[in-house]
Design a protein around this motif. Structure first.
Motif, mmCIF file in Angstrom:
data_model
loop_
_atom_site.group_PDB
_atom_site.id
_atom_site.type_symbol
_atom_site.label_atom_id
_atom_site.label_comp_id
_atom_site.label_asym_id
_atom_site.label_seq_id
_atom_site.Cartn_x
_atom_site.Cartn_y
_atom_site.Cartn_z
ATOM 1 N N ALA A 1 27.389 33.116 50.845
ATOM 2 C CA ALA A 1 28.177 33.252 49.615
ATOM 3 C C ALA A 1 28.892 34.599 49.574
ATOM 4 N N LEU A 2 28.222 35.663 49.995
ATOM 5 C CA LEU A 2 28.854 36.983 50.049
ATOM 6 C C LEU A 2 29.949 37.016 51.115
ATOM 7 N N PHE A 3 29.692 36.371 52.230
ATOM 8 C CA PHE A 3 30.671 36.257 53.316
ATOM 9 C C PHE A 3 31.944 35.577 52.807
ATOM 10 N N GLN A 4 31.775 34.466 52.098
ATOM 11 C CA GLN A 4 32.925 33.745 51.554
ATOM 12 C C GLN A 4 33.643 34.562 50.481
ATOM 13 N N GLN A 5 32.885 35.377 49.768
ATOM 14 C CA GLN A 5 33.485 36.229 48.747
ATOM 15 C C GLN A 5 34.473 37.215 49.379
ATOM 16 N N VAL A 6 34.095 37.772 50.526
ATOM 17 C CA VAL A 6 34.990 38.694 51.238
ATOM 18 C C VAL A 6 36.244 37.962 51.698
ATOM 19 N N ARG B 1 39.330 46.761 45.536
ATOM 20 C CA ARG B 1 40.323 46.972 44.484
ATOM 21 C C ARG B 1 41.738 46.624 44.937
ATOM 22 N N LEU B 2 42.081 46.942 46.189
ATOM 23 C CA LEU B 2 43.429 46.667 46.685
ATOM 24 C C LEU B 2 43.559 45.267 47.277
ATOM 25 N N MET B 3 42.412 44.632 47.528
ATOM 26 C CA MET B 3 42.372 43.237 47.984
ATOM 27 C C MET B 3 43.069 43.041 49.329
ATOM 28 N N ALA C 1 28.397 41.568 43.953
ATOM 29 C CA ALA C 1 27.250 41.102 44.738
ATOM 30 C C ALA C 1 26.334 40.217 43.905
ATOM 31 N N ARG C 2 26.206 40.514 42.618
ATOM 32 C CA ARG C 2 25.322 39.717 41.758
ATOM 33 C C ARG C 2 25.835 38.299 41.551
ATOM 34 N N LEU C 3 27.117 38.073 41.794
ATOM 35 C CA LEU C 3 27.693 36.746 41.574
ATOM 36 C C LEU C 3 27.301 35.738 42.651
ATOM 37 N N ALA C 4 26.869 36.231 43.807
ATOM 38 C CA ALA C 4 26.526 35.331 44.915
ATOM 39 C C ALA C 4 25.273 34.536 44.580
ATOM 40 N N ARG C 5 25.334 33.234 44.783
ATOM 41 C CA ARG C 5 24.213 32.352 44.482
ATOM 42 C C ARG C 5 23.788 31.618 45.745
ATOM 43 N N LEU D 1 33.373 46.034 53.417
ATOM 44 C CA LEU D 1 33.125 45.320 52.165
ATOM 45 C C LEU D 1 31.936 44.376 52.292
ATOM 46 N N LEU D 2 31.854 43.636 53.390
ATOM 47 C CA LEU D 2 30.722 42.728 53.545
ATOM 48 C C LEU D 2 29.409 43.505 53.608
ATOM 49 N N ILE D 3 29.389 44.615 54.325
ATOM 50 C CA ILE D 3 28.165 45.418 54.407
ATOM 51 C C ILE D 3 27.772 45.940 53.028
#
Length: 319
Positions: A174-179, A200-202, A160-164, A212-214
Motif C-alpha cells: 500500500a505504501l509502495f502504491q502510494q509513492v 510536496r512537489l509530487m 504513512a498512516r493511511l496505508a491499510r 519517499l518510500l523509505i
C-alpha cells in the motif's frame, strides 16, 4: 587540499555522457506473464581519466567496489590498471583508494569487473525464504530520520498512516502504491528534493522515489534502506537508487518504485539488471558523493568517469 567540485548528481552526468547511445535507450516494458530471467553474466569497466591542470598534481581517488552479495550478485574477479593503495570495508560497503602523485600527464584508471547478477525480488525471497531474522538492535538505524529521509515530518507521518493492510506485506504494498500514485517521474535532475520535498512537489527521479518510500516505511515502523548502484538497462544515467525493506521471515527484499512506475518492474518482480554498490543513503566515506570522490593537492586535476558494460553468456541459476 580540496575535493573535486560538483554536487552529488552533477558528477553522474559525466558517466551518462560516456556511455553514448546506450544512455538514450528506453527499457522494455514488463508485460503480464513476462517472467524475468534468473541471472546474467556481465563484464563492466569503471574508467577514471585524471587530467592534471598543471605540474606536480596529486590526487587521492576513492571509489565504491561491487562485492559478492548472497542471492543478488557474484563477483568473479576485479582487476585494475593501477593497483589500489588499499581496499577496505566500512559500514558494509567495499572501497578502493588510489593515489596519484606528481602527475604531469593524463592518468587513466580502469577497474574491470567480471560478475553474475542474479534476479532477487519479493517473489524469489518468498520461494527461497533466506536467512535468519536480525535482532532488533541491528535494525534500529533503518527506522531513524536522516538527511533526505524526513521520516518524522508531519506530511510523511500522516501519509504513512493511511496505508491499510491485513499483513506486513500488504501494508508495504500500500505504501509502495502510494509513492507511485503521488509522484511523477521528472527525468534525471541535479537537485535533490528529499522525501518531504518529493511529497510536496509530487515529482522526482529514482532518488526521490527511493527517499519517499523509505520515509513512509520507516514512519510505519518498517525498517528500510537505500541501495545505490548501477543498472544495465537505463534511460538516462546508469547510476540508480532503489529500496530494500526488511520483511518478517524474508529479511531484506529489494523494491524499485521508479521502475514499477515506468512499468519495467512490479512490486513482486525485478529483472536481473542491478549491480549493488552501497546500502547507505548518506555515505560519509565519499562525503555525500555518489560512487566516487577525489581529493586533490597542488594545481588539481579534472576527473571524468565512464562506464562500459558487456553482456556475456546468459545463465540460469536455481536457488
Amino acid at each position: 587540499m580540496l575535493y573535486i567540485k560538483g554536487n552529488r548528481r552533477a558528477l553522474l552526468l559525466v558517466v551518462a555522457a560516456a556511455v553514448g547511445l546506450c544512455a538514450s535507450a528506453a527499457p522494455a516494458v514488463m508485460s503480464d506473464g513476462d517472467a524475468p530471467a534468473d541471472s546474467r553474466r556481465i563484464t563492466f569497466e569503471m574508467t577514471y581519466n585524471l587530467s592534471p591542470r598543471g605540474s606536480n598534481c596529486n590526487a587521492s581517488l576513492v571509489t565504491l567496489l561491487p562485492q559478492t552479495i548472497q542471492n543478488r550478485q557474484t563477483i568473479h574477479s576485479i582487476s585494475y590498471t593501477l593497483e589500489p593503495q588499499e581496499v577496505f570495508q566500512r559500514n558494509g560497503n567495499t572501497y578502493a583508494r588510489f593515489e596519484v602523485s606528481n602527475a604531469c600527464a593524463d592518468v587513466q584508471l580502469v577497474i574491470s569487473v567480471d560478475a553474475e547478477i542474479h534476479r532477487y525480488d519479493l517473489e524469489t525471497a518468498q520461494r527461497i525464504k533466506p536467512g535468519s531474522p536480525l535482532p532488533p538492535e541491528n535494525l534500529a538505524q533503518y527506522l531513524r530520520r536522516e538527511r533526505y529521509i524526513e521520516t518524522d515530518a508531519g506530511d510523511i507521518k500522516s501519509a504513512a498512516r493511511l496505508a491499510r493492510g491485513e499483513s506486513q506485506i500488504a501494508v508495504i504494498q500500500a505504501l509502495f502504491q502510494q509513492v507511485l500514485s503521488r509522484l511523477t517521474y521528472s527525468g534525471f535532475q541535479s537537485r535533490e528534493l528529499g522525501a518531504l520535498g518529493a511529497w510536496r512537489l509530487m515529482k522526482g527521479d529514482c532518488t526521490e522515489y527511493t527517499d519517499l518510500l523509505i520515509a513512509l516505511l520507516r514512519a510505519r515502523g518498517i525498517p528500510a534502506r537505500a541501495v545505490s548502484g548501477l543498472i544495465t538497462n537505463f534511460s538516462d544515467v546508469p547510476h540508480h537508487n532503489w529500496v530494500e525493506v526488511y520483511m518478517k521471515n524474508l529479511g531484506w527484499v529489494p523494491l524499485d518504485p521508479l521502475h514499477a512506475a515506468m512499468r519495467t518492474a512490479t512490486f513482486e518482480q525485478l529483472r536481473p539488471i542491478y549491480i549493488y554498490l552501497s546500502t547507505m543513503r548518506n555515505d560519509s566515506v565519499l562525503g555525500g558523493f555518489a560512487i566516487w570522490t577525489c581529493r586533490m593537492t597542488g594545481s588539481g586535476m579534472d576527473v571524468n568517469a565512464s562506464l562500459r558494460l558487456t553482456d556475456k553468456i546468459p545463465t540460469n541459476i536455481s536457488y
